[in-house]
Design an enzyme around this catalytic site. Structure first.
Site, PDB file in Angstrom:
ATOM      1  N   CYS A 225       3.439   3.526  -1.446  1.00  0.00           N
ATOM      2  CA  CYS A 225       3.069   4.346  -2.629  1.00  0.00           C
ATOM      3  C   CYS A 225       1.731   3.822  -3.146  1.00  0.00           C
ATOM      4  O   CYS A 225       1.640   3.277  -4.241  1.00  0.00           O
ATOM      5  CB  CYS A 225       4.116   4.220  -3.727  1.00  0.00           C
ATOM      6  SG  CYS A 225       5.772   4.698  -3.253  1.00  0.00           S
ATOM      7  N   ALA A 226       0.689   3.994  -2.347  1.00  0.00           N
ATOM      8  CA  ALA A 226      -0.553   3.253  -2.611  1.00  0.00           C
ATOM      9  C   ALA A 226      -1.320   3.758  -3.821  1.00  0.00           C
ATOM     10  O   ALA A 226      -2.051   2.991  -4.455  1.00  0.00           O
ATOM     11  CB  ALA A 226      -1.450   3.290  -1.374  1.00  0.00           C
ATOM     12  N   GLY A 229      -4.668   2.432  -4.951  1.00  0.00           N
ATOM     13  CA  GLY A 229      -4.823   1.337  -4.000  1.00  0.00           C
ATOM     14  C   GLY A 229      -5.044  -0.033  -4.619  1.00  0.00           C
ATOM     15  O   GLY A 229      -5.388  -0.992  -3.909  1.00  0.00           O
ATOM     16  N   GLY A 230      -4.809  -0.161  -5.923  1.00  0.00           N
ATOM     17  CA  GLY A 230      -5.022  -1.469  -6.571  1.00  0.00           C
ATOM     18  C   GLY A 230      -4.248  -2.589  -5.889  1.00  0.00           C
ATOM     19  O   GLY A 230      -4.795  -3.665  -5.624  1.00  0.00           O
ATOM     20  N   LYS A 231      -2.990  -2.314  -5.560  1.00  0.00           N
ATOM     21  CA  LYS A 231      -2.194  -3.389  -4.954  1.00  0.00           C
ATOM     22  C   LYS A 231      -2.540  -3.554  -3.482  1.00  0.00           C
ATOM     23  O   LYS A 231      -2.564  -4.668  -2.963  1.00  0.00           O
ATOM     24  CB  LYS A 231      -0.706  -3.143  -5.163  1.00  0.00           C
ATOM     25  CG  LYS A 231      -0.391  -3.187  -6.643  1.00  0.00           C
ATOM     26  CD  LYS A 231       1.034  -3.281  -6.948  1.00  0.00           C
ATOM     27  CE  LYS A 231       1.249  -3.037  -8.430  1.00  0.00           C
ATOM     28  NZ  LYS A 231       0.735  -1.719  -8.917  1.00  0.00           N
ATOM     29  N   ASP A 247       0.280   7.526   0.627  1.00  0.00           N
ATOM     30  CA  ASP A 247       0.782   8.101  -0.617  1.00  0.00           C
ATOM     31  C   ASP A 247       1.167   9.539  -0.320  1.00  0.00           C
ATOM     32  O   ASP A 247       0.493  10.211   0.471  1.00  0.00           O
ATOM     33  CB  ASP A 247      -0.296   8.068  -1.721  1.00  0.00           C
ATOM     34  CG  ASP A 247       0.303   8.268  -3.107  1.00  0.00           C
ATOM     35  OD1 ASP A 247       0.439   7.276  -3.848  1.00  0.00           O
ATOM     36  OD2 ASP A 247       0.649   9.417  -3.442  1.00  0.00           O
ATOM     37  N   ASP A 274       1.912  10.511  10.141  1.00  0.00           N
ATOM     38  CA  ASP A 274       1.546   9.445  11.088  1.00  0.00           C
ATOM     39  C   ASP A 274       2.335   8.154  10.883  1.00  0.00           C
ATOM     40  O   ASP A 274       2.149   7.169  11.610  1.00  0.00           O
ATOM     41  CB  ASP A 274       0.045   9.134  10.970  1.00  0.00           C
ATOM     42  CG  ASP A 274      -0.801  10.354  11.301  1.00  0.00           C
ATOM     43  OD1 ASP A 274      -0.317  11.184  12.101  1.00  0.00           O
ATOM     44  OD2 ASP A 274      -1.908  10.479  10.749  1.00  0.00           O
ATOM     45  N   CYS A 340       6.540  -0.732 -12.580  1.00  0.00           N
ATOM     46  CA  CYS A 340       5.985  -1.271 -13.830  1.00  0.00           C
ATOM     47  C   CYS A 340       6.855  -0.768 -14.967  1.00  0.00           C
ATOM     48  O   CYS A 340       6.366  -0.279 -15.978  1.00  0.00           O
ATOM     49  CB  CYS A 340       4.517  -0.893 -14.021  1.00  0.00           C
ATOM     50  SG  CYS A 340       4.220   0.880 -14.079  1.00  0.00           S
TER      51      CYS A 340
HETATM   52  C1  LIG Z   1       3.076   3.558  -9.474  1.00  0.00           C
HETATM   53  S1  LIG Z   1       2.046   4.599  -8.585  1.00  0.00           S
HETATM   54  C2  LIG Z   1       1.291   3.532  -7.440  1.00  0.00           C
HETATM   55  C3  LIG Z   1       0.201   2.670  -8.001  1.00  0.00           C
HETATM   56  C4  LIG Z   1      -0.563   1.891  -6.953  1.00  0.00           C
HETATM   57  N1  LIG Z   1       0.303   1.153  -6.064  1.00  0.00           N
HETATM   58  C5  LIG Z   1      -1.579   0.931  -7.532  1.00  0.00           C
HETATM   59  O1  LIG Z   1      -1.408  -0.276  -7.480  1.00  0.00           O
HETATM   60  O2  LIG Z   1      -2.578   1.434  -8.059  1.00  0.00           O
HETATM   61  C6  LIG Z   1       3.176   5.475  -7.596  1.00  0.00           C
HETATM   62  C7  LIG Z   1       2.589   6.350  -6.506  1.00  0.00           C
HETATM   63  O3  LIG Z   1       3.677   6.838  -5.726  1.00  0.00           O
HETATM   64  C8  LIG Z   1       3.311   8.091  -5.217  1.00  0.00           C
HETATM   65  N2  LIG Z   1       4.546   8.774  -4.792  1.00  0.00           N
HETATM   66  C9  LIG Z   1       5.381   9.555  -5.508  1.00  0.00           C
HETATM   67  N3  LIG Z   1       6.402   9.988  -4.745  1.00  0.00           N
HETATM   68  C10 LIG Z   1       6.214   9.460  -3.520  1.00  0.00           C
HETATM   69  C11 LIG Z   1       6.921   9.550  -2.299  1.00  0.00           C
HETATM   70  N4  LIG Z   1       8.052  10.256  -2.204  1.00  0.00           N
HETATM   71  N5  LIG Z   1       6.417   8.900  -1.231  1.00  0.00           N
HETATM   72  C12 LIG Z   1       5.290   8.173  -1.340  1.00  0.00           C
HETATM   73  N6  LIG Z   1       4.560   8.057  -2.467  1.00  0.00           N
HETATM   74  C13 LIG Z   1       5.032   8.693  -3.542  1.00  0.00           C
HETATM   75  C14 LIG Z   1       2.576   8.760  -6.343  1.00  0.00           C
HETATM   76  O4  LIG Z   1       1.710   9.772  -5.848  1.00  0.00           O
HETATM   77  C15 LIG Z   1       1.829   7.578  -6.980  1.00  0.00           C
HETATM   78  O5  LIG Z   1       0.499   7.504  -6.516  1.00  0.00           O
END
Ligand SMILES: C[S@@+](CC[C@H](N)C(=O)[O-])C[C@H]1O[C@@H](n2cnc3c(N)ncnc32)[C@H](O)[C@@H]1O
Length: 388
Positions: A225-226, A229-231, A247, A274, A340
């Protein structure tokens, strides 16, 4: 803009939010229509609006009303600033206080008002935080710290302290993560500083940094769930790892290539189609979508827009993500889950629900990073398959 004009602008924005506009949208619309407002004005207006949203219930009680004007009166009182100094009508300031507005009401001392949370959330907040509920509730009403992640592949944290100070940013090591620095003065200079544009530092909450640093060893790591991409960037700072980012909404990763280039790291972006071919991964990290309750100081309207139905929906999405991500983990690999959020329903309960559906898996690590003056509130758990 005069201080009073900034308050008048905040009142208009708060009224737009009251009519249903998202906070960021209302702020952007105001800024677009107010070309006369300089960057300091925009920052001051934003601070007023966010100060209100963080303490909306207390501000409404102190201002004896729920519209923008009453909320601003209440918010100024909460900061020990006399509203009469701002409500002067001069220089585009709002009209002076009426006699009724001038009398300060008694503020109720219930949990919902003190913690500035909606009533429906209080039982879950208490269940999740126990004795820490009062401290966390109070902290949610304050401004979040400004924290940097030092790109330690490029510069040591102690050298970054000196370098940032030379660029006018007073900062100190943050106790939550070894890569983190708290910026206490000059935070508005960060984005234009050479340290930032050269990729020596990134803006990132310390709990996020600690969660990324605490991931188990493993060469191939997928950030499932990038988002922005901060993490993924923090994980990629470890040269021993090959980092992949995914994502469900790839547009969220649009700046990742540029950010990675600035930091001098490589991240491979993967489309959903992919993932199967690229699997398995030693670590699949799910920084799942959540209420954001641990970060409500930064997005203060989140607590007012969250509903019980949305929280339930998020819990379902979190389970779907865990199931999908689990299938990408190598046999002895780790599924890492994080939010979070400070709410149990999104954290310990989510892990338990996954484990009860998947008896072949076990939890090897679970931690809460408490909301504090140094970081947002975070939860992280590491799951792995039981070995036969
Ligand atoms: C909490 S944010 C991620 C923040 C990110 N890791 C960072 O450090 O900036 C959650 C992310 O999960 C994505 N998301 C939501 N549902 C998802 C799914 N079923 N599969 C993958 N990513 C998903 C969202 O689009 C969102 O960008």
């Amino acid at each position: 803009m005069t201080p009073g004009a900034r308050v008048a602008a905040a009142i208009g924005i708060l009224d737009a939010i009251g009519e249903g506009q998202a906070a960021e949208q209302a702020l952007t619309r105001w800024a677009r229509g107010s070309r006369y407002a300089g960057s300091k004005d925009r920052a001051a207006v934003r601070d007023h609006v966010f100060d209100v949203l963080r303490r909306r219930r207390s501000a409404a009680a102190m201002g004896a009303g729920a519209d923008g004007r009453a909320l601003m009166i209440g918010s100024l009182r909460l900061q020990n600033l006399p509203p009469d100094d701002f409500f002067t009508v001069e220089g585009h300031a709002p009209a002076p206080l009426s006699d009724q507005e001038r009398s300060v009401p008694a503020v109720p001392d219930d949990d919902g008002t003190r913690w500035n949370l909606p009533d429906w959330l209080l039982p879950e907040f208490r269940r999740s935080l126990g004795e820490g509920a009062d401290a966390a509730g109070s902290l949610l009403g304050t401004r979040a710290p400004v924290t940097l992640r030092v790109n330690t592949g490029r510069i040591a944290r102690e050298d970054a302290v000196t370098r940032l100070a030379a660029e006018g940013m007073i900062n100190a090591p943050n106790p939550v993560a070894e890569t983190a620095l708290d910026v206490t003065e000059g935070a508005r200079r960060i984005r234009n500083s050479a340290s930032f544009t050269e990729g020596l530092v990134e803006l990132q909450d310390a709990a996020s940094q600690a969660v990324a640093a605490g991931l188990p060893e493993g060469a191939r790591v997928l950030d499932y769930c990038a988002g922005g991409g901060g993490k993924a960037l923090a994980i990629a700072a470890d040269p021993a790892r090959a980092v992949f980012a995914h994502d469900i909404d790839p547009r969220r990763m649009k700046d990742l290539g540029q950010r990675a280039a600035r930091a001098g790291v490589h991240i491979t972006e993967l489309a959903t189609a992919d993932l199967g071919a690229a699997a398995p991964f030693d670590v699949v990290f799910c920084d799942a979508p959540c209420s954001g309750s641990g970060a409500w100081r930064r997005s203060p309207d989140g607590r007012w827009t969250l509903t019980p139905e949305r929280l339930e929906e998020l819990a379902e999405i979190q389970q779907q993500i865990l199931d999908a991500a689990a299938s990408l983990v190598a046999p002895a690999g780790v599924l890492a889950y994080a939010t979070c959020s400070v709410l149990r329903v999104e954290n310990e309960d989510a892990v338990e629900a996954f484990l009860s559906r998947n008896p072949g898996w076990t939890c090897i690590h679970s931690e809460r990073i408490n909301l504090s003056q140094h970081s947002d509130g975070f939860f992280a758990a590491h799951l792995t398959r039981l070995q036969e």
